[in-house]
Design a protein around this motif. Structure first.
Motif, PDB file in Angstrom:
ATOM      1  N   ARG A   1       0.828  -1.210   0.000  1.00 12.99           N
ATOM      2  CA  ARG A   1       0.000   0.000   0.000  1.00 12.99           C
ATOM      3  C   ARG A   1       0.864   1.263   0.000  1.00 12.99           C
ATOM      4  O   ARG A   1       0.403   2.327   0.438  1.00 12.99           O
ATOM      5  CB  ARG A   1      -0.925  -0.015   1.222  1.00 12.99           C
ATOM      6  N   ARG A   2       2.078   1.155  -0.504  1.00  7.95           N
ATOM      7  CA  ARG A   2       3.010   2.284  -0.395  1.00  7.95           C
ATOM      8  C   ARG A   2       2.522   3.529  -1.130  1.00  7.95           C
ATOM      9  O   ARG A   2       2.893   4.641  -0.766  1.00  7.95           O
ATOM     10  CB  ARG A   2       4.395   1.880  -0.901  1.00  7.95           C
ATOM     11  N   ALA A   3       1.685   3.364  -2.144  1.00  7.06           N
ATOM     12  CA  ALA A   3       1.162   4.534  -2.853  1.00  7.06           C
ATOM     13  C   ALA A   3       0.257   5.372  -1.954  1.00  7.06           C
ATOM     14  O   ALA A   3       0.003   6.552  -2.242  1.00  7.06           O
ATOM     15  CB  ALA A   3       0.403   4.110  -4.105  1.00  7.06           C
ATOM     16  N   GLU A   4      -0.231   4.776  -0.865  1.00  2.63           N
ATOM     17  CA  GLU A   4      -1.108   5.489   0.070  1.00  2.63           C
ATOM     18  C   GLU A   4      -0.358   6.051   1.271  1.00  2.63           C
ATOM     19  O   GLU A   4      -0.975   6.670   2.142  1.00  2.63           O
ATOM     20  CB  GLU A   4      -2.200   4.543   0.582  1.00  2.63           C
ATOM     21  N   LEU A   5       0.967   5.847   1.315  1.00  2.15           N
ATOM     22  CA  LEU A   5       1.750   6.223   2.488  1.00  2.15           C
ATOM     23  C   LEU A   5       2.786   7.284   2.131  1.00  2.15           C
ATOM     24  O   LEU A   5       3.578   7.090   1.199  1.00  2.15           O
ATOM     25  CB  LEU A   5       2.466   4.997   3.064  1.00  2.15           C
ATOM     26  N   PRO A   6       2.823   8.393   2.850  1.00  7.09           N
ATOM     27  CA  PRO A   6       3.859   9.401   2.586  1.00  7.09           C
ATOM     28  C   PRO A   6       5.249   8.825   2.814  1.00  7.09           C
ATOM     29  O   PRO A   6       5.489   8.094   3.770  1.00  7.09           O
ATOM     30  CB  PRO A   6       3.545  10.506   3.607  1.00  7.09           C
ATOM     31  N   SER A   7       6.150   9.143   1.914  1.00 10.48           N
ATOM     32  CA  SER A   7       7.559   8.777   2.040  1.00 10.48           C
ATOM     33  C   SER A   7       8.373   9.921   1.467  1.00 10.48           C
ATOM     34  O   SER A   7       8.146  10.340   0.325  1.00 10.48           O
ATOM     35  CB  SER A   7       7.860   7.477   1.291  1.00 10.48           C
ATOM     36  N   VAL A   8       9.308  10.439   2.255  1.00 10.55           N
ATOM     37  CA  VAL A   8       9.910  11.720   1.896  1.00 10.55           C
ATOM     38  C   VAL A   8      11.313  11.594   1.313  1.00 10.55           C
ATOM     39  O   VAL A   8      11.571  12.058   0.212  1.00 10.55           O
ATOM     40  CB  VAL A   8       9.943  12.663   3.128  1.00 10.55           C
ATOM     41  N   TYR A   9      12.243  10.918   2.014  1.00  5.38           N
ATOM     42  CA  TYR A   9      13.636  11.082   1.601  1.00  5.38           C
ATOM     43  C   TYR A   9      14.497   9.887   1.978  1.00  5.38           C
ATOM     44  O   TYR A   9      14.073   8.981   2.700  1.00  5.38           O
ATOM     45  CB  TYR A   9      14.218  12.351   2.217  1.00  5.38           C
ATOM     46  N   GLY A  10      15.725   9.895   1.458  1.00 10.41           N
ATOM     47  CA  GLY A  10      16.727   8.885   1.774  1.00 10.41           C
ATOM     48  C   GLY A  10      18.085   9.390   1.311  1.00 10.41           C
ATOM     49  O   GLY A  10      18.177  10.356   0.540  1.00 10.41           O
ATOM     50  N   ARG A  11      19.158   8.726   1.793  1.00 12.15           N
ATOM     51  CA  ARG A  11      20.510   9.152   1.418  1.00 12.15           C
ATOM     52  C   ARG A  11      21.363   7.947   1.047  1.00 12.15           C
ATOM     53  O   ARG A  11      21.511   7.012   1.839  1.00 12.15           O
ATOM     54  CB  ARG A  11      21.175   9.901   2.587  1.00 12.15           C
ATOM     55  N   PHE A  12      21.922   7.974  -0.156  1.00 12.29           N
ATOM     56  CA  PHE A  12      22.885   6.970  -0.584  1.00 12.29           C
ATOM     57  C   PHE A  12      24.285   7.413  -0.184  1.00 12.29           C
ATOM     58  O   PHE A  12      24.658   8.570  -0.416  1.00 12.29           O
ATOM     59  CB  PHE A  12      22.859   6.810  -2.114  1.00 12.29           C
TER      60      PHE A  12
ATOM     61  N   ALA B   1      24.486  11.162  -1.357  1.00 13.51           N
ATOM     62  CA  ALA B   1      23.592  11.633  -2.421  1.00 13.51           C
ATOM     63  C   ALA B   1      22.146  11.441  -1.986  1.00 13.51           C
ATOM     64  O   ALA B   1      21.728  10.329  -1.661  1.00 13.51           O
ATOM     65  CB  ALA B   1      23.864  10.886  -3.718  1.00 13.51           C
ATOM     66  N   TRP B   2      21.377  12.513  -2.002  1.00 11.85           N
ATOM     67  CA  TRP B   2      20.016  12.508  -1.464  1.00 11.85           C
ATOM     68  C   TRP B   2      18.973  12.225  -2.536  1.00 11.85           C
ATOM     69  O   TRP B   2      19.111  12.644  -3.688  1.00 11.85           O
ATOM     70  CB  TRP B   2      19.710  13.860  -0.818  1.00 11.85           C
ATOM     71  N   VAL B   3      17.931  11.532  -2.102  1.00 11.09           N
ATOM     72  CA  VAL B   3      16.752  11.278  -2.924  1.00 11.09           C
ATOM     73  C   VAL B   3      15.556  11.857  -2.180  1.00 11.09           C
ATOM     74  O   VAL B   3      15.413  11.653  -0.968  1.00 11.09           O
ATOM     75  CB  VAL B   3      16.547   9.767  -3.147  1.00 11.09           C
ATOM     76  N   VAL B   4      14.732  12.608  -2.862  1.00  9.16           N
ATOM     77  CA  VAL B   4      13.491  13.122  -2.298  1.00  9.16           C
ATOM     78  C   VAL B   4      12.348  12.679  -3.198  1.00  9.16           C
ATOM     79  O   VAL B   4      12.356  12.960  -4.399  1.00  9.16           O
ATOM     80  CB  VAL B   4      13.501  14.663  -2.168  1.00  9.16           C
TER      81      VAL B   4
END
Length: 394
Positions: free
Chosen positions: A97-108, A362-365
Motif C-alpha cells: 500500500r506504499r502509494a497510500e503512504l507518505p515517504s519523503v527522503y533517503g541518502r545513498f 547523495a540525497w533522494v526526495v
C-alpha cells in the motif's frame, strides 16, 4: 572531482548556527572541540560529472525498490533479521500500500573519486541525517563565496514540494507531528526534524512538535496521544523502525498502525516498508539481483566470498549508523564470518584527498535525486567524528 583549500569566512560558526546548523563543532575523546562544518576546504565538480552521478543515484534507487519487491515476494525477511510475524505483516502491508503512504527522503552513501563508476556503500532510507547542512548552510556558503556558481542541491524545494503533493495522504483535521529522541545530545536529530517541520509548514501543513519520550498511550481509547492528550494521527519520526518495533510500546505501534486507507490510528513517516531499504542485507540482495553491476560492490550474507581473499572485505552489521560495528578486513585476513548477522561487502577503500577519507552522500526526495553532501573522516570508516565539507559546480 577536486578538493581545494580556502580560508574560512570570518565568524563562520555564528553564520552557520543562524542557518540552522547548531552543531558546527564536534567534541573529541580528548575533550577538544573541532569543526564538524569544515569550510577550510571545498570540492569542485563539473556539470557533466554531477549529471552522471544523478543518473547513477536514480538508477540505484529504482534497483533498491525492485530489491524490496523481491524481498516481499520471496519472503526473505529472515535475511534481514526480521522474524517477528507481526512486523513481517506490517512491512508487507506497507509495501503493498506504499502509494497510500507518505515517504519523503533517503541518502545513498557512495564511494567516488572522480574516476570510474561510483560504488554504493549503503542506503540510509529510514533515518538519514546530515540533511540540514546539505540543504541550507552549504547553499548559503556557495552564494557568498562563489556567487554565480551552482551546486547539486535542490533539497529544500523538493522537500517542500514533496510535502505539498503528499498532503492528501495525511489524515485530515489533525496536525502532522515531528518527533526525535530527547536522548540526542548533539542536536543533530533535533535540527533535522526541526528543518523537516519547517519544510512541511512551507508546504501549508499544520504541524506540531513532540519528543519520542513524550508520546503517551491512552488506555481508554487505545491510541497514542501528545502531552495535551490529543490523538496523534500522523507523525514523522527520526527514530528507527527497528527500535519502534522492539521498544516497550511496540505492540501498541503495530496494533494501531495506519498502513494506508485510514484503517489504523497512527500513520508513521517514514513508513514501515523503509525497513526493507535501511538494512545492510539489501546490499547482498542487490548483488544477487544485479551481479556485476558497475555501481555495486560484491556483497554476501554468509561470509566473504570470491575475490575477497585478494581484495579484502568490510563486515557491516545489518543495522546501525555512523559506522558503528563496521570492521575492515584487508587482503589475507582470516575469512571466518563474524558471529552476529552481517553483510560482507568487497573492500573498496574510500578515496583519500589531502589525507582525508571521503564519502559522498547523495540525497533522494520522493524518488528523485535531489542533492549532495560530502563528509570527510580521518580514518577509513566514516564515523561520528566525520566532517561536512561543502561543494560547488564550476
Amino acid at each position: 572531482m577536486e578538493r581545494r583549500t580556502i580560508r574560512p569566512r570570518p565568524d563562520w560558526q555564528r553564520t552557520v548556527e543562524e542557518q540552522g546548523l547548531i552543531y558546527p563543532l564536534t567534541r573529541y575523546p580528548d575533550d577538544s572541540l573541532r569543526p564538524y562544518w569544515d569550510e577550510s576546504a571545498y570540492y569542485v565538480f563539473s556539470l557533466p560529472e554531477v549529471e552522471a552521478l544523478e543518473e547513477v543515484v536514480g538508477e540505484l534507487h529504482h534497483m533498491c525498490l525492485a530489491a524490496a519487491a523481491h524481498i516481499v515476494a520471496a519472503d526473505r525477511f529472515a535475511d534481514l533479521g526480521i522474524t517477528d510475524p507481526r512486523v513481517v505483516r506490517a512491512v508487507t502491508e506497507a509495501w503493498h500500500r506504499r502509494a497510500e503512504l507518505p515517504s519523503v527522503y533517503g541518502r545513498f552513501d557512495l564511494r567516488h573519486d572522480g574516476t570510474g563508476p561510483a560504488k554504493l556503500l549503503e542506503y540510509n532510507a529510514d533515518t538519514p541525517t546530515s540533511l540540514v547542512e546539505a540543504a541550507s548552510p552549504q547553499w548559503y556558503w556557495m552564494e557568498e563565496r562563489f556567487p554565480g556558481a551552482d551546486q547539486w542541491n535542490s533539497l529544500h524545494e523538493r522537500l517542500v514540494d514533496a510535502w505539498r503533493k503528499q498532503a492528501a495522504l495525511l489524515p485530515p483535521g489533525n496536525p502532522l507531528y515531528f518527533a526525535h529522541s530527547s536522548e540526542d545530545e548533539l542536536g543533530e536529530d533535533l535540527m533535522t526534524v526541526a528543518y523537516l517541520k519547517e519544510t512541511a509548514e512551507q508546504a501549508g501543513l499544520e504541524t506540531d512538535w513532540i519528543s519520542m519520550e513524550e508520546i503517551g498511550w491512552d488506555r481508554l481509547s487505545g491510541r497514542f496521544v501528545d502531552n495535551r492528550l490529543r490523538f496523534i494521527r500522523s507523525l514523522f519520526k527520526l527514530y528507527p523502525w527497528e527500535w519502534l518495533t522492539t521498544d516497550r510500546f511496540a505492540g501498541h505501534v503495530l496494533d494501531t498502525l495506519d498502513n494506508g486507507g485510514g484503517t489504523g490510528s497512527t500513520l508513521w513517516i517514514e513508513p514501515a516498508w523503509k525497513m526493507l531499504l535501511s538494512n545492510k542485507a539489501l546490499l547482498a540482495i542487490l548483488w544477487e539481483l544485479y551481479p556485476g553491476h558497475p555501481n555495486l560492490l560484491p556483497a554476501h550474507l554468509d561470509g566473504p566470498r570470491g575475490t575477497a581473499a585478494t581484495t579484502g572485505w568490510v563486515a557491516k552489521p545489518l543495522l546501525g549508523r555512523e559506522g558503528a560495528g563496521v570492521t575492515i578486513h584487508p587482503p589475507g585476513t582470516d575469512p571466518a564470518p563474524r558471529p552476529e548477522a552481517c553483510c560482507y561487502q568487497e573492500l573498496a577503500p574510500l578515496p583519500v584527498f589531502d589525507g582525508n577519507h571521503v564519502v559522498l552522500g547523495a540525497w533522494v526526495v520522493e524518488d528523485e535525486p535531489a542533492g549532495l553532501g560530502i563528509r570527510e573522516s580521518s580514518g577509513p570508516v566514516t564515523d561520528e567524528y566525520a566532517r561536512f565539507v561543502p561543494h560547488v559546480i564550476l
